[in-house]
Design a protein around this motif. Sequence first.
Motif, PDB file in Angstrom:
ATOM      1  N   GLU A 165     -30.770  64.410  57.285  1.00  0.00           N
ATOM      2  CA  GLU A 165     -30.628  65.410  58.344  1.00  0.00           C
ATOM      3  C   GLU A 165     -31.882  66.245  58.542  1.00  0.00           C
ATOM      4  N   SER A 166     -32.648  66.464  57.456  1.00  0.00           N
ATOM      5  CA  SER A 166     -33.824  67.328  57.585  1.00  0.00           C
ATOM      6  C   SER A 166     -35.088  66.544  57.953  1.00  0.00           C
ATOM      7  N   ALA A 167     -34.955  65.224  58.118  1.00  0.00           N
ATOM      8  CA  ALA A 167     -36.134  64.412  58.457  1.00  0.00           C
ATOM      9  C   ALA A 167     -36.509  64.607  59.928  1.00  0.00           C
ATOM     10  N   ASP A 168     -37.815  64.580  60.209  1.00  0.00           N
ATOM     11  CA  ASP A 168     -38.264  64.619  61.608  1.00  0.00           C
ATOM     12  C   ASP A 168     -38.448  63.208  62.165  1.00  0.00           C
ATOM     13  N   THR A 169     -38.834  62.295  61.277  1.00  0.00           N
ATOM     14  CA  THR A 169     -39.054  60.911  61.705  1.00  0.00           C
ATOM     15  C   THR A 169     -38.196  59.985  60.843  1.00  0.00           C
ATOM     16  N   ILE A 170     -37.401  59.137  61.491  1.00  0.00           N
ATOM     17  CA  ILE A 170     -36.447  58.287  60.772  1.00  0.00           C
ATOM     18  C   ILE A 170     -36.615  56.834  61.205  1.00  0.00           C
ATOM     19  N   GLY A 171     -36.740  55.945  60.237  1.00  0.00           N
ATOM     20  CA  GLY A 171     -36.762  54.517  60.534  1.00  0.00           C
ATOM     21  C   GLY A 171     -35.367  53.938  60.382  1.00  0.00           C
ATOM     22  N   LEU A 172     -34.952  53.102  61.330  1.00  0.00           N
ATOM     23  CA  LEU A 172     -33.663  52.406  61.233  1.00  0.00           C
ATOM     24  C   LEU A 172     -33.953  50.914  61.148  1.00  0.00           C
ATOM     25  N   TYR A 173     -33.624  50.303  60.022  1.00  0.00           N
ATOM     26  CA  TYR A 173     -33.854  48.868  59.817  1.00  0.00           C
ATOM     27  C   TYR A 173     -32.575  48.114  60.142  1.00  0.00           C
ATOM     28  N   GLY A 174     -32.619  47.326  61.213  1.00  0.00           N
ATOM     29  CA  GLY A 174     -31.411  46.678  61.729  1.00  0.00           C
ATOM     30  C   GLY A 174     -30.860  47.557  62.830  1.00  0.00           C
ATOM     31  N   PHE A 175     -31.079  47.139  64.096  1.00  0.00           N
ATOM     32  CA  PHE A 175     -30.631  48.002  65.194  1.00  0.00           C
ATOM     33  C   PHE A 175     -29.361  47.428  65.806  1.00  0.00           C
ATOM     34  N   GLY A 176     -28.267  47.522  65.059  1.00  0.00           N
ATOM     35  CA  GLY A 176     -26.974  47.029  65.518  1.00  0.00           C
ATOM     36  C   GLY A 176     -26.052  48.177  65.877  1.00  0.00           C
ATOM     37  N   ALA A 177     -24.766  47.964  65.592  1.00  0.00           N
ATOM     38  CA  ALA A 177     -23.740  48.917  66.025  1.00  0.00           C
ATOM     39  C   ALA A 177     -23.976  50.313  65.446  1.00  0.00           C
ATOM     40  N   ALA A 178     -24.260  50.390  64.152  1.00  0.00           N
ATOM     41  CA  ALA A 178     -24.422  51.714  63.531  1.00  0.00           C
ATOM     42  C   ALA A 178     -25.667  52.410  64.073  1.00  0.00           C
ATOM     43  N   ALA A 179     -26.782  51.684  64.115  1.00  0.00           N
ATOM     44  CA  ALA A 179     -28.044  52.293  64.555  1.00  0.00           C
ATOM     45  C   ALA A 179     -27.952  52.764  66.003  1.00  0.00           C
ATOM     46  N   HIS A 180     -27.240  52.040  66.836  1.00  0.00           N
ATOM     47  CA  HIS A 180     -27.216  52.431  68.253  1.00  0.00           C
ATOM     48  C   HIS A 180     -26.442  53.736  68.446  1.00  0.00           C
ATOM     49  N   ILE A 181     -25.541  54.035  67.522  1.00  0.00           N
ATOM     50  CA  ILE A 181     -24.834  55.320  67.550  1.00  0.00           C
ATOM     51  C   ILE A 181     -25.716  56.422  66.959  1.00  0.00           C
ATOM     52  N   LEU A 182     -26.300  56.139  65.793  1.00  0.00           N
ATOM     53  CA  LEU A 182     -27.115  57.147  65.095  1.00  0.00           C
ATOM     54  C   LEU A 182     -28.343  57.561  65.874  1.00  0.00           C
ATOM     55  N   ALA A 183     -28.936  56.593  66.596  1.00  0.00           N
ATOM     56  CA  ALA A 183     -30.141  56.911  67.357  1.00  0.00           C
ATOM     57  C   ALA A 183     -29.847  58.046  68.342  1.00  0.00           C
ATOM     58  N   GLY A 190     -33.320  66.200  68.042  1.00  0.00           N
ATOM     59  CA  GLY A 190     -34.775  66.309  68.159  1.00  0.00           C
ATOM     60  C   GLY A 190     -35.545  65.489  67.141  1.00  0.00           C
ATOM     61  N   GLN A 191     -34.884  64.559  66.468  1.00  0.00           N
ATOM     62  CA  GLN A 191     -35.582  63.708  65.497  1.00  0.00           C
ATOM     63  C   GLN A 191     -36.097  62.454  66.202  1.00  0.00           C
TER      64      GLN A 191
END
Length: 332
Positions: A165-183, A190-191
């Motif tokens: 939660e406190s990160a400014d820059t986040i990498g998501l490895y695997g852009f499927g169902a979970a990542a598309h929500i989290l993005a 503002g991340q």
Amino acid sequence: MNEQLMRAMVLGEPGAALELQHLPIPAPDPGQLLIRVTACGICRTDLHVLDGELTEPALPLIPGHQIVGTVETIGTGVSGFTVGQRVGVPWLGGSCGACWYCRHDKENLCDEARYTGYQINGGFAEYTVADAAYCFELPPRYDDLQAAPLLCAGLIGYRAYRLLESADTIGLYGFGAAAHILAQLARHRGQKIYAFTREGDHTAQEFARNLGAVWAGDSGQQPPEVLDGAIIFAPEGQLVPLALAAVRKGGRVVCAGIHMSEIPAFSYDLLWGERQLCSVANLTRRDGLEFLPLAAEIPVSTTVHRYPLEQANEALEDLRRGRFNGAAVLVP
Ligand SMILES: [Zn+2]
Ligand SMILES: [Zn+2]
């Protein structure tokens, strides 16, 4: 007496295709709801069950753990639900309530926990029963199809996200169902999101950029900027050293899948500098009570691909091959 039957997609043994069967509609035990399923999301975990990588399924099994449906019958001893009400059933289907984990707000780690679509029959069927204490109310903003992916992709993704939660820059490895929500959640806060996909998957990379990722590329690439943290959704152990190499000193890499291929040996330099490597497992009911209203408030939208129940095998194969963006949902 005429027993009422339902259509269900059944796993007889690991490695076999799901088989359409006509089974008796289950009756709710005390504490349970009988639910008429209106949508059930498909998850990478279902593939791990089918492939035998998760080794304790209750066979024969009806998979499916992102269930949306309406309450048909209420078992004895249940309060707070009405017939016709819409509910969601997640992966966590029961826990002991008494062990150290359950008493410390970590029911996701309970040794006696039971999981929907794994030890308990799930939602690849017209009806299912579920312990009412583990069912969620769903935000009215979402229709049944759109709500389904929130129940695992959203919930477990959120549990992983909370560690960054406190990160400014986040990498998501695997852009499927979970990542598309989290993005969408991360962007709202503002991340900056960096999306890593299978090599050359330009469709998924474009999908990620459309959802606000500032950069999208192949998982073997290094991002243009050092990351504060990363979440690995893809079940590939070789991503662990790659993600560690992409995060700054003090950064954190979270493994969010239930199964991963073996992690290759890597130099201690990748972990040195107070980098952290951890996993998240399952979900607690508290995660759902926090995330579902939050998703509706932002609002997060879900991209869904509808398949008829009978096409569960095709949907699972499309997921395996990365043939769609977002989430697949079965409709009975
Ligand atoms: Zn317990
Ligand atoms: Zn899942």
